[in-house]
Design an enzyme around this catalytic site. Structure first.
Site, PDB file in Angstrom:
ATOM      1  N   GLY A   3       0.840  -1.212   0.000  1.00 50.85           N
ATOM      2  CA  GLY A   3       0.000   0.000   0.000  1.00 50.85           C
ATOM      3  C   GLY A   3       0.870   1.255   0.000  1.00 50.85           C
ATOM      4  O   GLY A   3       0.691   2.159  -0.820  1.00 50.85           O
ATOM      5  N   HIS A   4       1.845   1.304   0.920  1.00 50.84           N
ATOM      6  CA  HIS A   4       2.781   2.436   0.942  1.00 50.84           C
ATOM      7  C   HIS A   4       3.560   2.513  -0.369  1.00 50.84           C
ATOM      8  O   HIS A   4       3.804   3.588  -0.903  1.00 50.84           O
ATOM      9  CB  HIS A   4       3.803   2.261   2.070  1.00 50.84           C
ATOM     10  CG  HIS A   4       3.218   2.147   3.441  1.00 50.84           C
ATOM     11  ND1 HIS A   4       3.314   1.003   4.187  1.00 50.84           N
ATOM     12  CD2 HIS A   4       2.542   3.043   4.209  1.00 50.84           C
ATOM     13  CE1 HIS A   4       2.729   1.185   5.361  1.00 50.84           C
ATOM     14  NE2 HIS A   4       2.244   2.414   5.404  1.00 50.84           N
TER      15      HIS A   4
HETATM   16  P1  AMP Z   1       0.412   4.684   7.660  1.00 51.00           P
HETATM   17  O1  AMP Z   1       1.837   4.228   7.614  1.00 51.00           O
HETATM   18  O2  AMP Z   1      -0.555   3.611   8.029  1.00 51.00           O
HETATM   19  O3  AMP Z   1       0.247   5.973   8.426  1.00 51.00           O
HETATM   20  O4  AMP Z   1       0.034   5.037   6.158  1.00 51.00           O
HETATM   21  C1  AMP Z   1       0.800   5.943   5.412  1.00 51.00           C
HETATM   22  C2  AMP Z   1       0.099   6.231   4.115  1.00 51.00           C
HETATM   23  O5  AMP Z   1      -0.062   5.018   3.385  1.00 51.00           O
HETATM   24  C3  AMP Z   1      -1.296   6.838   4.297  1.00 51.00           C
HETATM   25  O6  AMP Z   1      -1.520   7.830   3.308  1.00 51.00           O
HETATM   26  C4  AMP Z   1      -2.183   5.646   4.064  1.00 51.00           C
HETATM   27  O7  AMP Z   1      -3.464   5.997   3.594  1.00 51.00           O
HETATM   28  C5  AMP Z   1      -1.409   4.895   3.019  1.00 51.00           C
HETATM   29  N1  AMP Z   1      -1.835   3.486   3.004  1.00 51.00           N
HETATM   30  C6  AMP Z   1      -1.755   2.602   4.029  1.00 51.00           C
HETATM   31  N2  AMP Z   1      -2.309   1.436   3.668  1.00 51.00           N
HETATM   32  C7  AMP Z   1      -2.763   1.596   2.405  1.00 51.00           C
HETATM   33  C8  AMP Z   1      -3.455   0.770   1.476  1.00 51.00           C
HETATM   34  N3  AMP Z   1      -3.802  -0.475   1.781  1.00 51.00           N
HETATM   35  N4  AMP Z   1      -3.769   1.280   0.272  1.00 51.00           N
HETATM   36  C9  AMP Z   1      -3.437   2.546  -0.054  1.00 51.00           C
HETATM   37  N5  AMP Z   1      -2.792   3.374   0.768  1.00 51.00           N
HETATM   38  C10 AMP Z   1      -2.459   2.913   1.975  1.00 51.00           C
END
Ligand code: AMP
Length: 297
Positions: free
Chosen positions: A36-37
């Site tokens: 995702g990241h």
């Molecule tokens: P986090 O590390 O969880 O704070 O996420 C960092 C970024 O990655 C944020 O913009 C999230 O929305 C994005 N992100 C996390 N998981 C996903 C996913 N499964 N699909 C798309 N973007 C994601």
């Protein structure tokens, strides 16, 4: 890949890049990088000259009984992923660099932060907007990339950038899923094998709900009921909310029309998961955005 831990050093690099007329793309994360990241990095890499990935587990956005201490941290593994994906600068500051002293300042976005995840996490979005404002001011990006997985966060950050005139384009990127549909999340690692299997019901319920809209369902209460019924088939999955909102202002909707967000939050064991789909009901018909499936780590 250059790994940097100090604000001054990062500013040196981004100031120079801007002086040379190079565009900067920012991807803020809390690390434990997954596909995702990586999709955000790919989006930035396709458009911007310099890609800055930040990794910082931001204490401000965790509530007192949340998983700040348990949150997975593995900088060495993340640096390898960042390198492989063509990140130029990895910014991984220690806590004292970002919060050398107790913060007296917070950025608060009104209304948009109140329902949905703001209900059970009342201080969460202030923590997010405060750290993102700091990162915007440190990095000076042209564009910043956020996932639609955290849809409310995307809307809140976009609104903050607009209200505070940050010269940053906030770019929303597709929600990335596991092959069985589960939204990718660093928190999926908390799930036991049985919980992991049961968690699949969330995306299935959302997919089923979007299918009923495509086939003519227009009543929000009936839609919410459908989702609740499907999720109830897995007794270990406890819904926190099922909500239907407009995608632009997150306003409640009674009758489905225009572009709507169908969002859920649930607990599986002690793990809190969120997921959503968006559906556009226009004169040309109905289209659902369910995100994308990506294989690999
Ligand atoms: P986090 O590390 O969880 O704070 O996420 C960092 C970024 O990655 C944020 O913009 C999230 O929305 C994005 N992100 C996390 N998981 C996903 C996913 N499964 N699909 C798309 N973007 C994601």
């Amino acid at each position: 890949l250059i790994t940097i831990t100090s604000i001054a050093e990062l500013r040196d690099i981004t100031d120079r890049a801007r002086r040379d007329g190079r565009s900067i793309g920012l991807v803020p994360t809390m690390g434990s990088l997954h596909v995702g990241h990586r999709s955000l990095v790919r989006a930035a890499r396709a458009v911007d000259d310099v890609v800055v990935l930040t990794i910082f587990v931001n204490s401000l956005q965790f509530g007192p009984n949340e998983d700040f201490d348990a949150y997975p941290r593995d900088l060495a593994a993340d640096a390898e992923v960042a390198e492989a994906d063509g990140v130029d600068v990895l910014f991984a500051p220690p806590v004292v660099e970002m919060y050398p002293d107790r913060m007296r300042t917070a950025v608060h976005v009104a209304e948009l932060t109140e329902g949905l995840c703001g209900e059970s996490r009342p201080t969460h979005f202030d923590g997010v907007t405060t750290i993102v404002a700091k990162l915007f001011s440190i990095v000076g990006p042209c564009r910043a990339y956020f996932g639609r997985k955290d849809f409310q966060q995307l809307v809140v950050v976009g609104r903050m950038a607009r209200d505070l005139d940050f010269p940053v384009e906030v770019v929303g990127c597709p929600l990335v899923r596991e092959p069985d549909g589960l939204a990718r999340s660093s928190r999926n690692g908390y799930l036991s094998a049985e919980e992991r299997r049961a968690a699949g019901v969330l995306s299935k319920a959302l997919f089923w709900a979007s299918e009923t809209i495509v086939h003519g369902e227009r009543d929000v209460d009936a839609l919410v009921e459908t989702i609740r019924r499907v999720v109830a088939m897995e007794p270990s999955v406890h819904l926190e909310y099922v909500e239907v909102r407009t995608t632009d202002h997150l306003a409640r909707v009674k009758v489905l029309d225009g572009e709507v967000l169908v969002a859920v939050a649930a607990r599986v064991g002690s793990t809190r998961l969120i997921d959503n789909v968006t559906v556009t009901l226009g004169t040309e018909g109905v289209t659902a955005d369910l995100g994308v499936v990506a294989y690999g780590p």
